[in-house]
Design a protein around this motif. Structure first.
Motif, PDB file in Angstrom:
ATOM      1  N   ILE A 184       0.830  -1.218   0.000  1.00 29.83           N
ATOM      2  CA  ILE A 184       0.000   0.000   0.000  1.00 29.83           C
ATOM      3  C   ILE A 184       0.865   1.270   0.000  1.00 29.83           C
ATOM      4  N   PRO A 185       1.878   1.381   0.905  1.00 29.16           N
ATOM      5  CA  PRO A 185       2.714   2.581   0.850  1.00 29.16           C
ATOM      6  C   PRO A 185       3.383   2.771  -0.520  1.00 29.16           C
ATOM      7  N   ALA A 186       3.793   1.662  -1.148  1.00 32.57           N
ATOM      8  CA  ALA A 186       4.469   1.779  -2.448  1.00 32.57           C
ATOM      9  C   ALA A 186       3.524   2.365  -3.494  1.00 32.57           C
ATOM     10  N   GLU A 187       2.287   1.890  -3.508  1.00 37.44           N
ATOM     11  CA  GLU A 187       1.332   2.378  -4.511  1.00 37.44           C
ATOM     12  C   GLU A 187       0.908   3.817  -4.217  1.00 37.44           C
ATOM     13  N   VAL A 188       0.741   4.145  -2.931  1.00 42.38           N
ATOM     14  CA  VAL A 188       0.385   5.521  -2.562  1.00 42.38           C
ATOM     15  C   VAL A 188       1.515   6.471  -2.967  1.00 42.38           C
ATOM     16  N   ALA A 189       2.748   6.057  -2.715  1.00 41.68           N
ATOM     17  CA  ALA A 189       3.899   6.904  -3.081  1.00 41.68           C
ATOM     18  C   ALA A 189       3.971   7.079  -4.597  1.00 41.68           C
ATOM     19  N   ARG A 190       3.689   6.001  -5.332  1.00 46.00           N
ATOM     20  CA  ARG A 190       3.747   6.075  -6.789  1.00 46.00           C
ATOM     21  C   ARG A 190       2.724   7.082  -7.328  1.00 46.00           C
ATOM     22  N   ARG A 191       1.547   7.096  -6.678  1.00 40.86           N
ATOM     23  CA  ARG A 191       0.486   7.962  -7.206  1.00 40.86           C
ATOM     24  C   ARG A 191       0.586   9.397  -6.720  1.00 40.86           C
ATOM     25  N   THR A 192       1.090   9.585  -5.502  1.00 35.99           N
ATOM     26  CA  THR A 192       1.021  10.925  -4.890  1.00 35.99           C
ATOM     27  C   THR A 192       2.391  11.507  -4.581  1.00 35.99           C
ATOM     28  N   GLY A 193       3.416  10.671  -4.550  1.00 43.06           N
ATOM     29  CA  GLY A 193       4.733  11.144  -4.127  1.00 43.06           C
ATOM     30  C   GLY A 193       4.859  11.257  -2.613  1.00 43.06           C
ATOM     31  N   VAL A 194       3.789  10.911  -1.886  1.00 42.19           N
ATOM     32  CA  VAL A 194       3.823  11.004  -0.423  1.00 42.19           C
ATOM     33  C   VAL A 194       4.200   9.652   0.178  1.00 42.19           C
ATOM     34  N   THR A 195       5.153   9.661   1.105  1.00 39.81           N
ATOM     35  CA  THR A 195       5.531   8.434   1.803  1.00 39.81           C
ATOM     36  C   THR A 195       4.727   8.346   3.095  1.00 39.81           C
ATOM     37  N   ILE A 196       3.954   7.280   3.225  1.00 36.22           N
ATOM     38  CA  ILE A 196       3.169   7.112   4.457  1.00 36.22           C
ATOM     39  C   ILE A 196       3.779   6.006   5.302  1.00 36.22           C
ATOM     40  N   ALA A 228      -5.166  12.087   8.314  1.00 37.14           N
ATOM     41  CA  ALA A 228      -4.089  11.771   9.263  1.00 37.14           C
ATOM     42  C   ALA A 228      -2.781  11.441   8.556  1.00 37.14           C
ATOM     43  N   ALA A 229      -2.889  10.900   7.338  1.00 37.17           N
ATOM     44  CA  ALA A 229      -1.680  10.507   6.601  1.00 37.17           C
ATOM     45  C   ALA A 229      -1.153  11.638   5.720  1.00 37.17           C
ATOM     46  N   GLY A 230      -1.788  12.807   5.814  1.00 34.57           N
ATOM     47  CA  GLY A 230      -1.342  13.935   4.994  1.00 34.57           C
ATOM     48  C   GLY A 230      -1.695  13.764   3.525  1.00 34.57           C
ATOM     49  N   LEU A 231      -2.761  13.000   3.264  1.00 35.23           N
ATOM     50  CA  LEU A 231      -3.121  12.706   1.878  1.00 35.23           C
ATOM     51  C   LEU A 231      -4.403  13.405   1.437  1.00 35.23           C
ATOM     52  N   ALA A 232      -5.002  14.196   2.354  1.00 36.87           N
ATOM     53  CA  ALA A 232      -6.240  14.903   2.000  1.00 36.87           C
ATOM     54  C   ALA A 232      -5.952  15.819   0.812  1.00 36.87           C
ATOM     55  N   GLY A 233      -6.817  15.757  -0.204  1.00 28.60           N
ATOM     56  CA  GLY A 233      -6.617  16.577  -1.399  1.00 28.60           C
ATOM     57  C   GLY A 233      -5.656  15.949  -2.393  1.00 28.60           C
ATOM     58  N   LYS A 234      -4.954  14.915  -1.970  1.00 22.74           N
ATOM     59  CA  LYS A 234      -3.993  14.264  -2.872  1.00 22.74           C
ATOM     60  C   LYS A 234      -4.522  12.930  -3.387  1.00 22.74           C
ATOM     61  N   LEU A 235      -5.387  12.336  -2.567  1.00 21.90           N
ATOM     62  CA  LEU A 235      -5.949  11.037  -2.943  1.00 21.90           C
ATOM     63  C   LEU A 235      -7.426  11.066  -2.551  1.00 21.90           C
ATOM     64  N   SER A 236      -8.307  10.690  -3.480  1.00 22.51           N
ATOM     65  CA  SER A 236      -9.729  10.693  -3.153  1.00 22.51           C
ATOM     66  C   SER A 236     -10.096   9.427  -2.391  1.00 22.51           C
ATOM     67  N   VAL A 237     -11.272   9.468  -1.767  1.00 24.35           N
ATOM     68  CA  VAL A 237     -11.760   8.288  -1.057  1.00 24.35           C
ATOM     69  C   VAL A 237     -11.914   7.119  -2.037  1.00 24.35           C
ATOM     70  N   GLU A 238     -12.446   7.410  -3.213  1.00 26.02           N
ATOM     71  CA  GLU A 238     -12.653   6.340  -4.198  1.00 26.02           C
ATOM     72  C   GLU A 238     -11.326   5.750  -4.682  1.00 26.02           C
ATOM     73  N   ASP A 239     -10.349   6.640  -4.909  1.00 23.61           N
ATOM     74  CA  ASP A 239      -9.024   6.142  -5.318  1.00 23.61           C
ATOM     75  C   ASP A 239      -8.416   5.267  -4.228  1.00 23.61           C
ATOM     76  N   THR A 240      -8.598   5.689  -2.995  1.00 22.43           N
ATOM     77  CA  THR A 240      -8.056   4.930  -1.870  1.00 22.43           C
ATOM     78  C   THR A 240      -8.697   3.546  -1.815  1.00 22.43           C
ATOM     79  N   ARG A 241     -10.006   3.547  -1.998  1.00 23.80           N
ATOM     80  CA  ARG A 241     -10.733   2.271  -1.994  1.00 23.80           C
ATOM     81  C   ARG A 241     -10.209   1.355  -3.090  1.00 23.80           C
ATOM     82  N   GLU A 242     -10.000   1.944  -4.246  1.00 22.36           N
ATOM     83  CA  GLU A 242      -9.525   1.170  -5.395  1.00 22.36           C
ATOM     84  C   GLU A 242      -8.102   0.636  -5.152  1.00 22.36           C
ATOM     85  N   ILE A 243      -7.239   1.484  -4.584  1.00 25.84           N
ATOM     86  CA  ILE A 243      -5.851   1.049  -4.337  1.00 25.84           C
ATOM     87  C   ILE A 243      -5.826  -0.114  -3.350  1.00 25.84           C
ATOM     88  N   VAL A 244      -6.481   0.104  -2.201  1.00 28.94           N
ATOM     89  CA  VAL A 244      -6.433  -0.903  -1.135  1.00 28.94           C
ATOM     90  C   VAL A 244      -7.119  -2.191  -1.587  1.00 28.94           C
TER      91      VAL A 244
END
Ligand SMILES: [Zn+2]
Length: 447
Positions: free
Chosen positions: A186-198, A231-247
Protein backbone atom coordinates in the motif's frame (compact mmCIF):
# COMPACT_ATOMS: atom_id res chain seq x y z
CA UNK A 1 38.14 -34.47 20.84
CA UNK A 2 38.11 -30.96 22.34
CA UNK A 3 36.20 -30.48 25.52
CA UNK A 4 34.60 -27.14 26.32
CA UNK A 5 33.27 -26.23 29.74
CA UNK A 6 30.70 -23.50 30.27
CA UNK A 7 31.94 -22.66 33.71
CA UNK A 8 29.98 -21.53 36.76
CA UNK A 9 26.72 -20.43 35.14
CA UNK A 10 23.14 -20.66 36.40
CA UNK A 11 21.06 -23.09 34.42
CA UNK A 12 17.49 -22.68 33.31
CA UNK A 13 15.86 -25.87 32.13
CA UNK A 14 12.28 -26.46 33.10
CA UNK A 15 12.46 -30.22 33.47
CA UNK A 16 16.00 -30.47 34.72
CA UNK A 17 17.38 -28.38 37.50
CA UNK A 18 14.76 -25.63 37.78
CA UNK A 19 17.34 -22.97 38.21
CA UNK A 20 20.64 -24.62 39.01
CA UNK A 21 23.00 -22.09 40.52
CA UNK A 22 26.71 -22.43 39.78
CA UNK A 23 26.98 -25.35 37.41
CA UNK A 24 29.48 -26.46 34.81
CA UNK A 25 28.17 -27.71 31.48
CA UNK A 26 30.74 -30.03 29.95
CA UNK A 27 30.60 -30.33 26.16
CA UNK A 28 32.57 -32.54 23.82
CA UNK A 29 32.02 -33.92 20.35
CA UNK A 30 29.15 -31.50 19.84
CA UNK A 31 27.18 -33.03 22.71
CA UNK A 32 26.44 -32.09 26.29
CA UNK A 33 28.28 -34.71 28.36
CA UNK A 34 27.50 -33.72 31.92
CA UNK A 35 26.17 -30.97 34.13
CA UNK A 36 27.83 -30.78 37.53
CA UNK A 37 28.13 -28.36 40.46
CA UNK A 38 30.93 -25.97 39.54
CA UNK A 39 34.49 -27.13 40.16
CA UNK A 40 37.74 -25.16 40.21
CA UNK A 41 38.85 -24.32 36.67
CA UNK A 42 42.13 -26.21 37.22
CA UNK A 43 40.21 -29.48 37.53
CA UNK A 44 39.47 -29.37 33.80
CA UNK A 45 43.08 -29.59 32.61
CA UNK A 46 43.40 -28.69 28.95
CA UNK A 47 39.68 -28.20 28.30
CA UNK A 48 38.59 -24.86 26.87
CA UNK A 49 36.83 -22.88 29.60
CA UNK A 50 34.09 -20.33 28.88
CA UNK A 51 33.42 -18.23 31.95
CA UNK A 52 29.69 -18.12 32.68
CA UNK A 53 29.91 -16.96 36.30
CA UNK A 54 26.86 -14.93 37.23
CA UNK A 55 25.34 -15.57 33.83
CA UNK A 56 22.33 -17.55 32.76
CA UNK A 57 22.84 -20.68 30.67
CA UNK A 58 19.88 -21.57 28.47
CA UNK A 59 19.30 -23.80 25.45
CA UNK A 60 19.81 -22.18 22.05
CA UNK A 61 16.54 -20.68 20.89
CA UNK A 62 14.49 -22.40 18.18
CA UNK A 63 12.58 -19.81 16.18
CA UNK A 64 9.68 -21.30 14.25
CA UNK A 65 8.59 -18.22 12.31
CA UNK A 66 11.22 -16.27 10.38
CA UNK A 67 11.40 -14.65 6.95
CA UNK A 68 14.41 -13.53 4.95
CA UNK A 69 16.55 -16.32 6.42
CA UNK A 70 17.20 -18.36 3.26
CA UNK A 71 18.33 -17.69 -0.29
CA UNK A 72 15.20 -17.60 -2.42
CA UNK A 73 11.86 -15.83 -2.74
CA UNK A 74 10.86 -13.76 0.27
CA UNK A 75 7.52 -14.33 2.03
CA UNK A 76 4.68 -16.65 1.02
CA UNK A 77 3.85 -14.05 -1.63
CA UNK A 78 6.98 -15.09 -3.57
CA UNK A 79 8.44 -11.59 -3.37
CA UNK A 80 11.83 -10.99 -4.93
CA UNK A 81 14.47 -12.54 -2.68
CA UNK A 82 16.80 -10.46 -0.54
CA UNK A 83 20.45 -10.15 -1.56
CA UNK A 84 22.45 -13.00 -0.05
CA UNK A 85 24.42 -10.58 2.17
CA UNK A 86 21.14 -9.39 3.66
CA UNK A 87 19.98 -12.96 4.33
CA UNK A 88 23.29 -13.67 6.09
CA UNK A 89 22.97 -10.40 8.04
CA UNK A 90 19.47 -11.46 9.11
CA UNK A 91 20.88 -14.80 10.28
CA UNK A 92 23.64 -12.95 12.15
CA UNK A 93 21.02 -10.93 13.91
CA UNK A 94 19.08 -14.04 14.94
CA UNK A 95 22.33 -15.63 16.10
CA UNK A 96 23.33 -12.63 18.23
CA UNK A 97 19.84 -12.75 19.72
CA UNK A 98 20.55 -16.28 20.94
CA UNK A 99 18.79 -18.22 18.20
CA UNK A 100 20.53 -21.38 17.03
CA UNK A 101 17.79 -22.82 14.78
CA UNK A 102 15.39 -20.96 12.53
CA UNK A 103 12.52 -22.26 10.48
CA UNK A 104 12.34 -20.21 7.29
CA UNK A 105 8.65 -19.88 6.50
CA UNK A 106 9.06 -17.93 3.28
CA UNK A 107 7.64 -21.07 1.69
CA UNK A 108 8.96 -21.07 -1.89
CA UNK A 109 12.63 -21.65 -1.10
CA UNK A 110 14.03 -24.81 -2.73
CA UNK A 111 15.85 -27.50 -0.75
CA UNK A 112 19.00 -26.78 -2.74
CA UNK A 113 18.92 -23.04 -1.93
CA UNK A 114 18.13 -23.82 1.69
CA UNK A 115 21.13 -26.14 1.89
CA UNK A 116 23.37 -23.42 0.44
CA UNK A 117 22.11 -20.98 3.08
CA UNK A 118 22.59 -23.49 5.86
CA UNK A 119 26.18 -24.13 4.71
CA UNK A 120 26.94 -20.40 4.63
CA UNK A 121 25.99 -19.67 8.24
CA UNK A 122 26.33 -21.37 11.66
CA UNK A 123 22.63 -21.00 12.51
CA UNK A 124 20.74 -24.15 11.56
CA UNK A 125 18.19 -23.17 8.90
CA UNK A 126 15.21 -25.46 8.38
CA UNK A 127 12.88 -25.65 5.43
CA UNK A 128 9.10 -25.16 5.27
CA UNK A 129 6.94 -25.00 2.18
CA UNK A 130 3.77 -23.14 1.24
CA UNK A 131 3.76 -24.41 -2.34
CA UNK A 132 0.28 -25.86 -2.72
CA UNK A 133 -1.77 -24.97 -5.81
CA UNK A 134 -3.94 -22.28 -4.18
CA UNK A 135 -1.06 -20.75 -2.20
CA UNK A 136 1.04 -20.57 -5.37
CA UNK A 137 -1.83 -18.92 -7.21
CA UNK A 138 -2.38 -16.40 -4.39
CA UNK A 139 1.34 -15.59 -4.38
CA UNK A 140 1.37 -15.13 -8.14
CA UNK A 141 -1.54 -12.70 -7.94
CA UNK A 142 -0.29 -10.78 -4.90
CA UNK A 143 3.33 -10.55 -6.04
CA UNK A 144 5.30 -13.54 -7.32
CA UNK A 145 8.19 -11.31 -8.41
CA UNK A 146 10.79 -13.70 -6.99
CA UNK A 147 9.30 -16.95 -8.26
CA UNK A 148 11.46 -18.74 -10.83
CA UNK A 149 10.39 -21.94 -12.55
CA UNK A 150 12.35 -24.00 -10.04
CA UNK A 151 10.43 -22.41 -7.14
CA UNK A 152 7.07 -23.01 -8.79
CA UNK A 153 8.01 -26.63 -9.52
CA UNK A 154 9.23 -27.28 -5.97
CA UNK A 155 5.86 -28.32 -4.56
CA UNK A 156 5.05 -28.85 -0.90
CA UNK A 157 5.09 -32.60 -1.41
CA UNK A 158 8.55 -32.49 -2.95
CA UNK A 159 9.69 -30.16 -0.18
CA UNK A 160 8.60 -32.62 2.51
CA UNK A 161 10.44 -35.41 0.70
CA UNK A 162 13.50 -33.14 0.60
CA UNK A 163 13.42 -32.30 4.31
CA UNK A 164 10.76 -29.64 4.91
CA UNK A 165 9.64 -30.07 8.52
CA UNK A 166 6.35 -28.19 8.18
CA UNK A 167 4.08 -26.56 5.66
CA UNK A 168 4.04 -22.83 6.20
CA UNK A 169 3.63 -19.99 6.43
CA UNK A 170 0.21 -20.63 4.94
CA UNK A 171 -1.48 -17.35 4.19
CA UNK A 172 0.55 -14.31 5.07
CA UNK A 173 0.47 -10.61 5.61
CA UNK A 174 1.06 -10.25 1.89
CA UNK A 175 -1.66 -12.51 0.53
CA UNK A 176 -4.23 -11.99 3.29
CA UNK A 177 -4.10 -8.22 3.63
CA UNK A 178 -2.02 -8.23 6.81
CA UNK A 179 1.24 -6.55 7.74
CA UNK A 180 2.82 -7.04 4.32
CA UNK A 181 0.07 -5.05 2.66
CA UNK A 182 0.44 -2.32 5.27
CA UNK A 183 4.20 -1.89 5.29
CA UNK A 184 4.96 -2.77 1.70
CA UNK A 185 2.38 -2.79 -1.07
CA UNK A 186 0.00 0.00 0.00
CA UNK A 187 2.71 2.58 0.85
CA UNK A 188 4.47 1.78 -2.45
CA UNK A 189 1.33 2.38 -4.51
CA UNK A 190 0.38 5.52 -2.56
CA UNK A 191 3.90 6.90 -3.08
CA UNK A 192 3.75 6.08 -6.79
CA UNK A 193 0.49 7.96 -7.21
CA UNK A 194 1.02 10.93 -4.89
CA UNK A 195 4.73 11.14 -4.13
CA UNK A 196 3.82 11.00 -0.42
CA UNK A 197 5.53 8.43 1.80
CA UNK A 198 3.17 7.11 4.46
CA UNK A 199 4.06 5.06 7.51
CA UNK A 200 2.95 1.45 7.98
CA UNK A 201 0.56 2.57 10.69
CA UNK A 202 -1.02 5.23 8.43
CA UNK A 203 -1.26 2.66 5.68
CA UNK A 204 -2.86 0.20 8.09
CA UNK A 205 -5.46 2.79 9.05
CA UNK A 206 -6.35 3.27 5.37
CA UNK A 207 -6.62 -0.48 4.95
CA UNK A 208 -8.89 -0.96 7.97
CA UNK A 209 -11.05 1.97 6.85
CA UNK A 210 -11.55 0.38 3.43
CA UNK A 211 -11.76 -3.33 4.28
CA UNK A 212 -12.05 -3.63 8.07
CA UNK A 213 -9.93 -5.82 10.35
CA UNK A 214 -11.43 -9.02 8.97
CA UNK A 215 -10.94 -7.95 5.33
CA UNK A 216 -14.31 -7.62 3.69
CA UNK A 217 -15.46 -5.28 0.92
CA UNK A 218 -18.66 -4.63 2.90
CA UNK A 219 -16.67 -3.08 5.77
CA UNK A 220 -15.96 0.06 3.69
CA UNK A 221 -16.32 3.16 5.88
CA UNK A 222 -16.18 6.43 3.94
CA UNK A 223 -15.79 8.64 7.02
CA UNK A 224 -12.98 6.49 8.36
CA UNK A 225 -11.21 6.65 5.00
CA UNK A 226 -11.46 10.45 5.02
CA UNK A 227 -10.05 10.55 8.54
CA UNK A 228 -7.22 8.20 7.65
CA UNK A 229 -6.36 10.23 4.54
CA UNK A 230 -6.29 13.40 6.61
CA UNK A 231 -4.09 11.77 9.26
CA UNK A 232 -1.68 10.51 6.60
CA UNK A 233 -1.34 13.94 4.99
CA UNK A 234 -3.12 12.71 1.88
CA UNK A 235 -6.24 14.90 2.00
CA UNK A 236 -6.62 16.58 -1.40
CA UNK A 237 -3.99 14.26 -2.87
CA UNK A 238 -5.95 11.04 -2.94
CA UNK A 239 -9.73 10.69 -3.15
CA UNK A 240 -11.76 8.29 -1.06
CA UNK A 241 -12.65 6.34 -4.20
CA UNK A 242 -9.02 6.14 -5.32
CA UNK A 243 -8.06 4.93 -1.87
CA UNK A 244 -10.73 2.27 -1.99
CA UNK A 245 -9.53 1.17 -5.40
CA UNK A 246 -5.85 1.05 -4.34
CA UNK A 247 -6.43 -0.90 -1.13
CA UNK A 248 -9.02 -3.26 -2.62
CA UNK A 249 -6.93 -3.74 -5.74
CA UNK A 250 -3.91 -4.77 -3.70
CA UNK A 251 -5.63 -7.04 -1.22
CA UNK A 252 -8.80 -8.56 -2.63
CA UNK A 253 -7.62 -10.35 -5.81
CA UNK A 254 -5.47 -12.82 -3.85
CA UNK A 255 -7.48 -12.85 -0.64
CA UNK A 256 -10.12 -15.55 -1.22
CA UNK A 257 -7.60 -17.78 -2.97
CA UNK A 258 -5.19 -17.41 -0.07
CA UNK A 259 -8.00 -18.26 2.36
CA UNK A 260 -8.79 -21.40 0.37
CA UNK A 261 -5.06 -22.18 0.48
CA UNK A 262 -5.23 -22.50 4.26
CA UNK A 263 -7.58 -25.45 4.11
CA UNK A 264 -5.82 -26.98 1.12
CA UNK A 265 -2.38 -26.80 2.76
CA UNK A 266 -3.72 -28.20 6.04
CA UNK A 267 -4.96 -31.28 4.18
CA UNK A 268 -1.63 -31.66 2.34
CA UNK A 269 0.23 -31.38 5.64
CA UNK A 270 -2.00 -34.02 7.21
CA UNK A 271 -1.30 -36.41 4.36
CA UNK A 272 2.43 -35.64 4.44
CA UNK A 273 2.54 -36.11 8.23
CA UNK A 274 4.02 -32.70 9.06
CA UNK A 275 2.55 -29.77 11.01
CA UNK A 276 0.94 -26.86 9.21
CA UNK A 277 1.97 -23.38 10.36
CA UNK A 278 -0.62 -20.78 9.49
CA UNK A 279 -0.95 -17.01 9.44
CA UNK A 280 -3.38 -16.56 12.32
CA UNK A 281 -4.98 -13.13 12.19
CA UNK A 282 -8.41 -11.53 12.27
CA UNK A 283 -8.74 -12.09 8.52
CA UNK A 284 -8.02 -15.83 8.70
CA UNK A 285 -9.37 -16.82 12.11
CA UNK A 286 -12.46 -18.66 10.85
CA UNK A 287 -10.41 -20.83 8.50
CA UNK A 288 -7.76 -21.38 11.19
CA UNK A 289 -10.41 -22.57 13.65
CA UNK A 290 -11.72 -24.88 10.93
CA UNK A 291 -8.28 -26.42 10.50
CA UNK A 292 -7.97 -26.88 14.27
CA UNK A 293 -11.02 -29.17 14.11
CA UNK A 294 -9.24 -31.54 11.71
CA UNK A 295 -6.51 -33.92 12.85
CA UNK A 296 -3.51 -32.14 11.37
CA UNK A 297 -1.04 -30.65 13.84
CA UNK A 298 -1.72 -26.93 13.65
CA UNK A 299 0.72 -24.21 14.65
CA UNK A 300 -1.32 -21.01 14.93
CA UNK A 301 1.37 -18.46 14.08
CA UNK A 302 1.56 -15.04 15.74
CA UNK A 303 -1.71 -15.48 17.63
CA UNK A 304 -1.11 -12.01 19.11
CA UNK A 305 -1.38 -10.48 15.64
CA UNK A 306 -2.10 -6.75 15.74
CA UNK A 307 -5.27 -7.16 13.67
CA UNK A 308 -6.98 -8.88 16.62
CA UNK A 309 -8.85 -7.10 19.35
CA UNK A 310 -7.66 -8.27 22.73
CA UNK A 311 -10.71 -10.28 23.81
CA UNK A 312 -11.15 -11.70 20.35
CA UNK A 313 -7.56 -12.95 20.32
CA UNK A 314 -7.84 -14.52 23.75
CA UNK A 315 -11.13 -16.28 23.03
CA UNK A 316 -9.82 -17.50 19.67
CA UNK A 317 -6.55 -18.81 21.14
CA UNK A 318 -8.44 -20.55 23.96
CA UNK A 319 -10.63 -22.32 21.41
CA UNK A 320 -7.63 -23.31 19.31
CA UNK A 321 -5.90 -24.74 22.36
CA UNK A 322 -8.98 -26.74 23.34
CA UNK A 323 -8.92 -28.18 19.83
CA UNK A 324 -5.32 -29.26 20.31
CA UNK A 325 -3.54 -26.55 18.30
CA UNK A 326 -0.16 -25.12 19.21
CA UNK A 327 -0.59 -21.43 20.02
CA UNK A 328 2.38 -19.39 18.90
CA UNK A 329 3.00 -15.72 19.67
CA UNK A 330 5.48 -13.52 17.85
CA UNK A 331 7.53 -10.69 19.25
CA UNK A 332 6.76 -8.64 16.10
CA UNK A 333 7.99 -5.07 16.67
CA UNK A 334 6.25 -4.83 20.03
CA UNK A 335 9.00 -3.20 22.09
CA UNK A 336 11.23 -1.54 19.53
CA UNK A 337 10.08 -0.02 16.26
CA UNK A 338 6.33 -0.31 16.90
CA UNK A 339 5.56 0.45 13.30
CA UNK A 340 2.57 -1.85 13.29
CA UNK A 341 2.11 -3.07 16.86
CA UNK A 342 1.30 -0.59 19.58
CA UNK A 343 2.57 -2.32 22.71
CA UNK A 344 2.76 -5.54 24.68
CA UNK A 345 -0.79 -5.64 26.15
CA UNK A 346 -2.03 -8.50 23.99
CA UNK A 347 1.23 -10.44 24.27
CA UNK A 348 1.13 -10.11 28.05
CA UNK A 349 -2.55 -11.05 28.21
CA UNK A 350 -1.80 -14.21 26.21
CA UNK A 351 0.97 -15.15 28.66
CA UNK A 352 -1.15 -14.37 31.69
CA UNK A 353 -4.01 -16.50 30.40
CA UNK A 354 -1.59 -19.42 30.03
CA UNK A 355 -2.36 -19.68 26.32
CA UNK A 356 1.14 -19.55 24.86
CA UNK A 357 2.94 -22.67 23.65
CA UNK A 358 5.71 -21.15 21.53
CA UNK A 359 7.38 -17.79 20.89
CA UNK A 360 8.83 -16.74 17.54
CA UNK A 361 9.81 -13.42 16.00
CA UNK A 362 8.11 -13.20 12.59
CA UNK A 363 9.59 -10.47 10.37
CA UNK A 364 7.79 -7.20 11.22
CA UNK A 365 9.13 -5.56 8.09
CA UNK A 366 12.67 -6.36 9.21
CA UNK A 367 12.09 -4.77 12.62
CA UNK A 368 11.37 -7.86 14.73
CA UNK A 369 12.27 -7.73 18.42
CA UNK A 370 14.52 -10.36 19.94
CA UNK A 371 12.73 -13.24 21.65
CA UNK A 372 14.89 -12.74 24.75
CA UNK A 373 13.96 -9.05 24.84
CA UNK A 374 10.28 -10.02 24.94
CA UNK A 375 10.96 -12.65 27.60
CA UNK A 376 12.97 -10.15 29.62
CA UNK A 377 10.10 -7.65 29.61
CA UNK A 378 7.39 -10.28 30.16
CA UNK A 379 9.15 -11.95 33.09
CA UNK A 380 9.83 -8.58 34.71
CA UNK A 381 6.17 -7.72 34.24
CA UNK A 382 5.37 -10.96 36.07
CA UNK A 383 3.13 -12.39 33.35
CA UNK A 384 5.19 -15.54 32.78
CA UNK A 385 7.93 -17.37 34.68
CA UNK A 386 11.43 -17.53 33.27
CA UNK A 387 11.62 -21.35 32.93
CA UNK A 388 8.23 -21.45 31.20
CA UNK A 389 9.14 -18.61 28.84
CA UNK A 390 12.49 -20.17 27.93
CA UNK A 391 10.72 -23.47 27.23
CA UNK A 392 8.36 -21.65 24.84
CA UNK A 393 11.37 -20.65 22.75
CA UNK A 394 13.20 -23.97 23.01
CA UNK A 395 11.83 -27.36 24.03
CA UNK A 396 8.19 -26.54 23.29
CA UNK A 397 9.12 -25.64 19.71
CA UNK A 398 11.15 -28.82 19.30
CA UNK A 399 8.15 -30.80 20.55
CA UNK A 400 5.61 -28.95 18.38
CA UNK A 401 7.54 -29.45 15.13
CA UNK A 402 9.27 -32.83 15.42
CA UNK A 403 11.80 -32.31 12.61
CA UNK A 404 12.85 -28.79 13.48
CA UNK A 405 15.54 -29.43 16.08
CA UNK A 406 16.03 -33.10 16.92
CA UNK A 407 18.06 -33.62 20.09
CA UNK A 408 18.03 -29.89 20.80
CA UNK A 409 16.08 -27.49 22.99
CA UNK A 410 17.23 -28.85 26.33
CA UNK A 411 20.36 -28.68 28.42
CA UNK A 412 20.64 -32.28 29.48
CA UNK A 413 23.33 -34.91 29.00
CA UNK A 414 23.17 -36.34 25.49
CA UNK A 415 21.56 -33.28 23.91
CA UNK A 416 23.19 -31.46 21.00
CA UNK A 417 25.23 -28.61 22.49
CA UNK A 418 23.27 -25.60 21.23
CA UNK A 419 23.68 -23.32 24.23
CA UNK A 420 23.36 -19.62 25.03
CA UNK A 421 24.95 -17.68 27.88
CA UNK A 422 23.23 -14.44 28.69
CA UNK A 423 22.86 -11.71 31.30
CA UNK A 424 20.16 -12.44 33.91
CA UNK A 425 19.63 -8.70 34.39
CA UNK A 426 19.09 -8.14 30.67
CA UNK A 427 18.25 -11.38 28.94
CA UNK A 428 18.72 -9.92 25.46
CA UNK A 429 22.38 -9.19 26.16
CA UNK A 430 23.62 -12.48 24.80
CA UNK A 431 27.29 -13.11 25.52
CA UNK A 432 28.07 -16.58 24.21
CA UNK A 433 26.38 -18.81 21.67
CA UNK A 434 27.47 -22.36 21.07
CA UNK A 435 26.11 -24.37 18.14
CA UNK A 436 26.85 -28.08 17.91
CA UNK A 437 29.54 -27.65 20.54
CA UNK A 438 31.38 -24.84 18.70
CA UNK A 439 31.51 -21.36 20.21
CA UNK A 440 30.24 -19.07 17.43
CA UNK A 441 29.51 -15.95 19.48
CA UNK A 442 31.71 -14.62 22.26
CA UNK A 443 31.39 -11.30 24.10
CA UNK A 444 28.26 -10.69 22.05
CA UNK A 445 30.13 -10.88 18.71
CA UNK A 446 30.61 -13.47 15.97
CA UNK A 447 33.91 -15.28 16.33
ZN1 LIG B 1 2.05 -14.15 9.19
Amino acid sequence: MTTTVLHGGDLVDRHGVEVGVGVDVVVSGGTIREIVPTRPAGDYGTAELVDATGKLVIPGLINNHTHGTAFGPLFPSGHEGLPHEQVLANLDRHLLEGTTTVLCVDGFVTAEALARTDDAHPVTVKLASCNTPACLEAATIADGGGLADENRAFTAQRAVRDGAVALGEIGAGHTLGGGGASYMYIPAEVARRTGVTITPRQSNALKVAVLGRHISASAFDRDAVEEALEAAGLAGKLSVEDTREIVSGIILPAFDIALAGLTEAAEEARVAGVPVLVHNAAASMTQVAGIARTDVRLIAGHSNHSSFELREALAHAERLKELGAVVDVSTLDTFGARRLTTGPELLYAMFEAGLVDTISTDYAGGHHDAILLAIDHATKAGVVTLPDAIAMATENVAAAIPGIAPGRGRIVPGAVADIVVTDPARLDRVGVVMIGGAVVVRDGRRV
